[in-house]
Design a protein around this motif. Structure first.
Motif, PDB file in Angstrom:
ATOM      1  N   ASP A 123      -4.506  13.211  -9.641  1.00 36.65           N
ATOM      2  CA  ASP A 123      -5.486  12.782 -10.455  1.00 36.65           C
ATOM      3  C   ASP A 123      -6.894  11.675  -9.804  1.00 36.65           C
ATOM      4  OD1 ASP A 123      -7.122  11.753 -12.230  1.00 36.65           O
ATOM      5  OD2 ASP A 123      -4.974  10.602 -12.966  1.00 36.65           O
ATOM      6  N   PRO A 124      -7.675  12.917  -9.571  1.00 33.99           N
ATOM      7  CA  PRO A 124      -9.360  12.136  -8.990  1.00 33.99           C
ATOM      8  C   PRO A 124      -9.827  10.679  -9.711  1.00 33.99           C
ATOM      9  CG  PRO A 124      -9.696  14.433  -9.827  1.00 33.99           C
ATOM     10  CD  PRO A 124      -8.173  13.938  -9.982  1.00 33.99           C
ATOM     11  N   ASN A 125      -9.742  10.558 -10.521  1.00 29.47           N
ATOM     12  CA  ASN A 125      -9.238   9.455 -11.669  1.00 29.47           C
ATOM     13  C   ASN A 125      -8.613   7.987 -11.305  1.00 29.47           C
ATOM     14  OD1 ASN A 125     -11.849  10.680 -12.943  1.00 29.47           O
ATOM     15  ND2 ASN A 125     -10.280  11.260 -14.331  1.00 29.47           N
ATOM     16  N   ILE A 126      -7.830   8.400 -10.149  1.00 31.96           N
ATOM     17  CA  ILE A 126      -7.029   7.187  -9.361  1.00 31.96           C
ATOM     18  C   ILE A 126      -7.707   6.895  -8.122  1.00 31.96           C
ATOM     19  CG2 ILE A 126      -5.100   6.375  -9.332  1.00 31.96           C
ATOM     20  CD1 ILE A 126      -5.848   6.375 -12.015  1.00 31.96           C
ATOM     21  N   TYR A 127      -7.089   5.591  -7.666  1.00 28.81           N
ATOM     22  CA  TYR A 127      -7.491   5.725  -6.361  1.00 28.81           C
ATOM     23  C   TYR A 127      -6.597   5.187  -5.596  1.00 28.81           C
ATOM     24  CZ  TYR A 127     -12.477   6.745  -7.874  1.00 28.81           C
ATOM     25  OH  TYR A 127     -13.698   7.423  -7.977  1.00 28.81           O
ATOM     26  N   PHE A 141       1.107  -1.112   0.268  1.00 31.84           N
ATOM     27  CA  PHE A 141      -0.130  -0.123  -0.094  1.00 31.84           C
ATOM     28  C   PHE A 141       0.851   1.348  -0.427  1.00 31.84           C
ATOM     29  CE2 PHE A 141      -2.023  -3.382   2.098  1.00 31.84           C
ATOM     30  CZ  PHE A 141      -3.540  -3.611   1.899  1.00 31.84           C
ATOM     31  N   LYS A 142       0.836   2.696  -0.473  1.00 31.72           N
ATOM     32  CA  LYS A 142       0.712   3.885  -0.852  1.00 31.72           C
ATOM     33  C   LYS A 142       0.370   3.969   0.452  1.00 31.72           C
ATOM     34  CE  LYS A 142       3.095   7.536  -1.952  1.00 31.72           C
ATOM     35  NZ  LYS A 142       3.261   8.505  -1.155  1.00 31.72           N
ATOM     36  N   LEU A 143       1.339   4.777   2.004  1.00 28.03           N
ATOM     37  CA  LEU A 143       0.480   5.444   2.204  1.00 28.03           C
ATOM     38  C   LEU A 143       0.233   7.066   2.432  1.00 28.03           C
ATOM     39  CD1 LEU A 143       2.246   3.640   4.787  1.00 28.03           C
ATOM     40  CD2 LEU A 143      -0.202   3.234   4.457  1.00 28.03           C
ATOM     41  N   SER A 144       0.338   7.116   2.437  1.00 20.56           N
ATOM     42  CA  SER A 144      -0.267   9.641   2.527  1.00 20.56           C
ATOM     43  C   SER A 144      -0.416   9.871   3.795  1.00 20.56           C
ATOM     44  CB  SER A 144      -1.738   9.272   2.610  1.00 20.56           C
ATOM     45  OG  SER A 144      -2.311   8.832   3.834  1.00 20.56           O
ATOM     46  N   ASN A 154      -7.365   2.742 -11.488  1.00 23.94           N
ATOM     47  CA  ASN A 154      -7.962   3.721 -12.371  1.00 23.94           C
ATOM     48  C   ASN A 154      -9.551   3.739 -12.348  1.00 23.94           C
ATOM     49  OD1 ASN A 154      -8.750   2.571 -15.029  1.00 23.94           O
ATOM     50  ND2 ASN A 154      -6.956   2.200 -15.492  1.00 23.94           N
ATOM     51  N   GLN A 155     -10.406   4.752 -12.221  1.00 26.26           N
ATOM     52  CA  GLN A 155     -12.014   4.382 -11.772  1.00 26.26           C
ATOM     53  C   GLN A 155     -12.385   3.860 -13.246  1.00 26.26           C
ATOM     54  OE1 GLN A 155     -13.591   8.040 -10.696  1.00 26.26           O
ATOM     55  NE2 GLN A 155     -15.856   7.172 -11.661  1.00 26.26           N
ATOM     56  N   LEU A 161     -10.809   2.334   0.613  1.00 28.30           N
ATOM     57  CA  LEU A 161     -10.148   3.657  -1.121  1.00 28.30           C
ATOM     58  C   LEU A 161      -9.794   4.476  -0.635  1.00 28.30           C
ATOM     59  CD1 LEU A 161     -12.579   1.942  -4.280  1.00 28.30           C
ATOM     60  CD2 LEU A 161      -9.724   1.241  -3.793  1.00 28.30           C
ATOM     61  N   THR A 162      -8.747   5.707  -1.124  1.00 31.77           N
ATOM     62  CA  THR A 162      -8.669   7.082  -1.246  1.00 31.77           C
ATOM     63  C   THR A 162      -8.169   7.390  -2.523  1.00 31.77           C
ATOM     64  OG1 THR A 162      -6.175   6.730  -0.947  1.00 31.77           O
ATOM     65  CG2 THR A 162      -7.614   7.019   1.390  1.00 31.77           C
TER      66      THR A 162
END
Length: 272
Positions: A189-193, A99-102, A155-156, A183-184
């Motif tokens: 890019d709002p089309n990527i989660y 996981f990529k952490l925020s 991606n969405q 999901l976040t």
């Protein structure tokens, strides 16, 4: 410095289960109860992952299954190229997820697949369970998305395509997945989660604060160094995380280096 004996990488395609309370893993827990200096490095990626899993800090009122930071793994296994190869293999075999952490940094977490599925189940229940309107999306996510998409993001278009194997997908379904912490949405890019570890927020806060506190402590020393054994025993004021958990991270990310001396292993701030 003593190292646990090496074993070969997993040759079988059968997914090993997350460590539990059997004799083998009790032995592993006994082994890691000794100092960080005695158990800093390993020759085998899976051994390192399993042992560090048992070291995961337990925090009050925070229900998160154990995970290992990729930086911690880099501090524990000498051959980083081998680590990367092993992680890719374990990911393809669905032994674990990455996981990529925020966290504001380039942090990645590694979680055994069984632990992740347990976390998903718990988070769905906490978010309202499968009785709420649109909750069928949780079953679709578990059945079609998790096994099919092993990357850190999706991606969405692909997300909706996979979910649609279960039924018609609406915006409400995506919102439910996000509200459950599964999901976040990417800011750029709002089309990527990003696939997410639900309920991880308090740990990320503790990670950031703990890093700063340990580095500040070392920077106040005359030579910006301390014996690792002494540093490991330091009780942090600003972070609830275990000092050993943070030291592995800081060593693996290169912010602290270790130097062998006659009196023991030194932890020293890395100079640019």
């Amino acid at each position: 410095m003593a190292e646990p004996s090496s074993s070969s990488s997993l040759s079988s395609k059968k997914r090993p289960r997350s460590p539990n309370n059997n004799d083998e893993h009790r032995q592993g827990r006994d082994q890691i109860c000794s100092s960080l200096e005695d158990n800093l490095t390993f020759n085998d990626t899976m051994i390192a992952l399993q042992l560090m899993r048992t070291q995961f800090p337990k925090l009050e009122k925070v229900v998160v299954e154990p995970f290992i930071l990729q930086s911690q793994l880099y501090s524990s296994v000498k051959d980083r190229t081998q680590v990367d190869r092993d992680l890719e293999s374990f990911k393809k075999d669905k032994i674990l997820r990455i996981f990529k952490l925020s966290s504001g940094q380039d942090d990645h977490a590694i979680m055994f697949m069984d632990d992740y599925l347990n976390q998903v189940t718990f988070s769905i229940k906490r978010s309202g369970g499968k009785d709420q309107d649109g909750s069928e999306v949780f079953e679709w996510f578990e059945k079609y998305v998790i096994p099919s998409k092993l990357d850190v993001s999706i991606n969405q278009l692909e997300l909706c395509s996979l979910l649609s194997r279960g039924g018609d997908v609406t915006d409400k379904h995506i919102t439910l997945l996000m509200n459950a912490g599964l999901l976040t949405r990417q800011l750029i890019d709002p089309n990527i989660y990003w696939f997410a570890i639900p309920r991880i927020g308090p740990i990320l806060k503790g990670l950031s604060q703990g890093r700063k506190e340990i580095l500040s402590l070392l920077n106040r020393k005359k030579y910006k160094e301390m014996l690792l054994s002494s540093l490991e025993k330091t009780k942090l004021r600003l972070s609830p995380l275990d000092t050993r958990f943070l030291l592995r991270d800081l060593i693996g990310s290169g912010q602290i280096k270790t130097v062998q001396t006659p009196t023991g292993l030194l932890a020293r701030i890395t100079r640019d």
